[in-house]
Design an enzyme around this catalytic site. Structure first.
Site, mmCIF file in Angstrom:
data_model
loop_
_atom_site.group_PDB
_atom_site.id
_atom_site.type_symbol
_atom_site.label_atom_id
_atom_site.label_comp_id
_atom_site.label_asym_id
_atom_site.label_seq_id
_atom_site.Cartn_x
_atom_site.Cartn_y
_atom_site.Cartn_z
ATOM 1 N N HIS A 174 -2.822 11.029 0.605
ATOM 2 C CA HIS A 174 -2.294 10.821 1.957
ATOM 3 C C HIS A 174 -1.631 12.140 2.374
ATOM 4 C CE1 HIS A 174 -0.831 7.550 4.923
ATOM 5 N NE2 HIS A 174 -0.447 8.703 5.433
ATOM 6 N N ASN B 104 -7.369 1.991 9.975
ATOM 7 C CA ASN B 104 -6.063 2.232 10.595
ATOM 8 C C ASN B 104 -6.261 2.208 12.113
ATOM 9 O OD1 ASN B 104 -5.138 2.576 8.023
ATOM 10 N ND2 ASN B 104 -4.613 4.741 8.241
ATOM 11 N N ARG C 284 0.857 -1.189 0.000
ATOM 12 C CA ARG C 284 0.000 0.000 0.000
ATOM 13 C C ARG C 284 0.894 1.241 0.000
ATOM 14 N NH1 ARG C 284 -2.670 3.146 4.729
ATOM 15 N NH2 ARG C 284 -3.871 4.615 3.483
ATOM 16 N N TYR D 92 -4.080 2.010 15.879
ATOM 17 C CA TYR D 92 -2.833 2.007 16.655
ATOM 18 C C TYR D 92 -3.077 1.806 18.141
ATOM 19 C CZ TYR D 92 -0.523 3.520 12.416
ATOM 20 O OH TYR D 92 -0.035 3.564 11.133
ATOM 21 N N GLU E 120 -3.417 0.030 8.134
ATOM 22 C CA GLU E 120 -2.243 0.454 8.914
ATOM 23 C C GLU E 120 -2.355 -0.096 10.329
ATOM 24 O OE1 GLU E 120 -1.346 4.660 9.189
ATOM 25 O OE2 GLU E 120 -1.776 4.931 7.060
ATOM 26 N N GLU F 17 -7.343 8.729 6.174
ATOM 27 C CA GLU F 17 -7.553 9.369 7.478
ATOM 28 C C GLU F 17 -8.116 10.786 7.379
ATOM 29 O OE1 GLU F 17 -3.981 9.022 9.790
ATOM 30 O OE2 GLU F 17 -4.111 6.847 9.906
HETATM 31 O O1 IFM Z 1 2.655 7.899 9.932
HETATM 32 C C1 IFM Z 1 1.274 7.922 10.110
HETATM 33 C C2 IFM Z 1 0.554 7.737 8.797
HETATM 34 O O2 IFM Z 1 0.924 8.678 7.856
HETATM 35 C C3 IFM Z 1 -0.940 7.867 9.001
HETATM 36 N N1 IFM Z 1 -1.378 6.992 10.066
HETATM 37 C C4 IFM Z 1 -0.670 7.001 11.301
HETATM 38 C C5 IFM Z 1 0.823 6.832 11.056
HETATM 39 C C6 IFM Z 1 1.588 6.853 12.385
HETATM 40 O O3 IFM Z 1 1.380 8.045 13.048
#
Ligand code: IFM
Length: 464
Positions: free
Chosen positions: A136, A307, A92, A309, A367, A181
């Site tokens: 992006h 995405n 990606r 985290y 992500e 995002e």
């Molecule tokens: O690096 C970023 C990415 O560009 C978008 N999502 C979160 C990642 C980590 O912060």
């Protein structure tokens, strides 16, 4: 076995979970243009809002910028060969609008397109499926000067740009992500001031958000008209909100934060409406919605990119009865060097919730990954056990979600290589490949070797 058992720190996936992944599961890695490419002035590229923002004093750690980054523009073939060596099945990447249409609207720059065309060919030669993100975050600066995402025209310009790219690469790229995002584009860029274009106006964020979504909605039918067999989706970032206690004020705060952080974008895309309480709770007016906008924004998609985290934990404030506070750091939890709690259960819960509440045709984890202070030994070794543990726990969370019915069809590690982490510059490393920036040498981290081993065992992965 439950996720809470498997979420304990472990160095490898429970082998019994591997069979959960479908045979065509896309195991991948992800990057984005401004974060890795460098070559800021090559082949007719114009400035993006991130070039401008990064050069503002104090905007980025130590005044760093993406002028050179990991110089992927000049190392592209080496990088793709390295992906192939690691057994990566899908890549990606994102396309830089300022390379394709340097003037924002109008003439297409053939040399800019040629770079991505060569990238796609190199990927296919190595048996790696390309997944392209059209936006992006690197908006041409020239469009910012005409209002950027605050102008409705930018949505139409985005759809034209999307058509130019897909018309050129769509014969070879089957998976298209319109926007990455929108929350970060809108809120971090227009209300919080931490991202380009650096505005601090909550009302601007609401307007920008609508135009970003409109750009998505306008682009989707144009992509489909060109490439009827394309798989088209959008990538949203989520941060699930959890309650630390049962207080009524906590429940209220969790609901409101969830509306803002998680429902703001998924509801217009999947239900054709903004969450009812969003604007009042954020003390802003609704955006300027024109007739037909919400129908465009909510046209059916082939997949939702997710995405993930970390999560947020909220609880009653012991110092201020009746109020709540974010609990951070979370006692007993591990945190990455971004300060984000490691909470794999959140990914499992999120995937199941999205499946239950919005029924996307397919889900991709576009992500997931972590930044740590990696140590390169100066030779061939970068030891990063925490990243490996993070990936193990989160991939297990995905396996459990699939087992529980979520239609997850791919998982992309963020990131393939260390890169420009926006306001944090090069101080935060997310890659499974280490970049020694002074020499641009690539060194596969231990986590990258582990991912290679995993893909050799995982269903559907070709033996390499
Ligand atoms: O690096 C970023 C990415 O560009 C978008 N999502 C979160 C990642 C980590 O912060």
């Amino acid at each position: 076995m439950t996720l809470s058992d498997t979420a304990q720190v472990r160095g490898d996936i429970d082998p019994s979970l591997l069979a959960t992944f479908p045979p065509n599961f896309q195991w991948g890695v992800a990057t984005s243009s401004y974060q890795i490419e460098g070559a800021a002035e090559a082949d007719g590229r114009s400035l993006s809002i991130w070039d401008t923002f990064a050069n503002k004093p104090g905007a980025v750690y130590q005044g760093q910028n993406g002028d050179v980054a990991a110089d992927h523009y000049h190392h592209m073939r080496e990088d793709v060969a390295l992906m192939a060596q690691l057994g990566i099945r899908s890549y990606r990447f994102s396309i830089a609008w300022p390379r394709i249409i340097p003037t924002g609207v109008g003439a297409v720059n053939a040399s800019g397109l040629a770079f991505y065309s060569q990238l796609v060919d190199a990927l296919l030669e190595h048996g790696i499926a390309p997944m392209a993100t059209l936006y992006h975050w690197d908006l041409p600066q020239v469009l910012q000067e005409q209002g950027g995402w605050l102008s409705r025209n930018t949505a139409f310009a985005f759809a034209d740009y999307a058509e130019a790219v897909v018309g050129h690469l769509g014969d070879r790229v089957k998976h298209w992500i319109t926007i990455n995002e929108p929350f970060c584009i809108s809120y971090l860029g227009h209300a919080d001031g931490k991202h380009a274009p650096g505005m601090r106006d909550p009302q601007a964020a609401i307007i920008a958000a609508h135009h970003v979504l409109l750009g998505h909605g306008l682009a989707v039918p144009r992509i489909r008209a060109l490439m009827p067999d394309a798989q088209v989706g959008i990538t949203l970032d989520f941060s699930p909100i959890y309650a630390a206690d049962d207080l009524p004020e906590t429940r209220q705060a969790v609901t409101s934060e969830d509306t803002f952080r998680n429902r703001w974008f998924v509801e217009p895309v999947y239900r054709g409406t903004y969450p009812e309480t969003l604007f009042a709770e954020q003390h802003v007016a609704p955006p300027p919605i024109q007739e037909g906008d919400m129908a465009l924004i909510s046209a059916p998609l082939d997949f939702l990119g997710v995405n993930y985290y970390s999560r947020q934990l909220i609880g009653g404030d012991p110092d201020n009865s009746g109020s709540t506070r974010a609990i951070y750091p979370v006692p007993g939890s591990a945190h990455t060097v971004m300060g984000w709690e490691v909470f794999p259960q959140g990914l499992n819960d999120l995937l199941l919730r999205l499946h239950r509440d919005y029924a996307p045709a397919a889900l991709y984890v576009t992500e997931n990954g972590a930044a740590y202070n990696d140590e390169w030994d100066g030779g061939d070794r970068v030891s990063d056990p925490e990243r490996r543990e993070y990936l193990v726990a989160h991939i297990e969370a995905v396996a459990h979600a699939i087992d529980q019915g979520a239609p997850v069809q791919g998982y992309f590690v963020w990131s393939f290589m260390d890169n420009f982490e926006w306001g944090e510059g090069y101080s935060k490393r997310f890659g499974v490949v280490y970049i020694d920036y002074p020499t641009q040498r690539r060194i596969v981290k231990d986590s990258g070797h582990w991912y290679h081993d995993l893909l050799a065992r995982a269903p559907g992965s070709p033996a390499r």
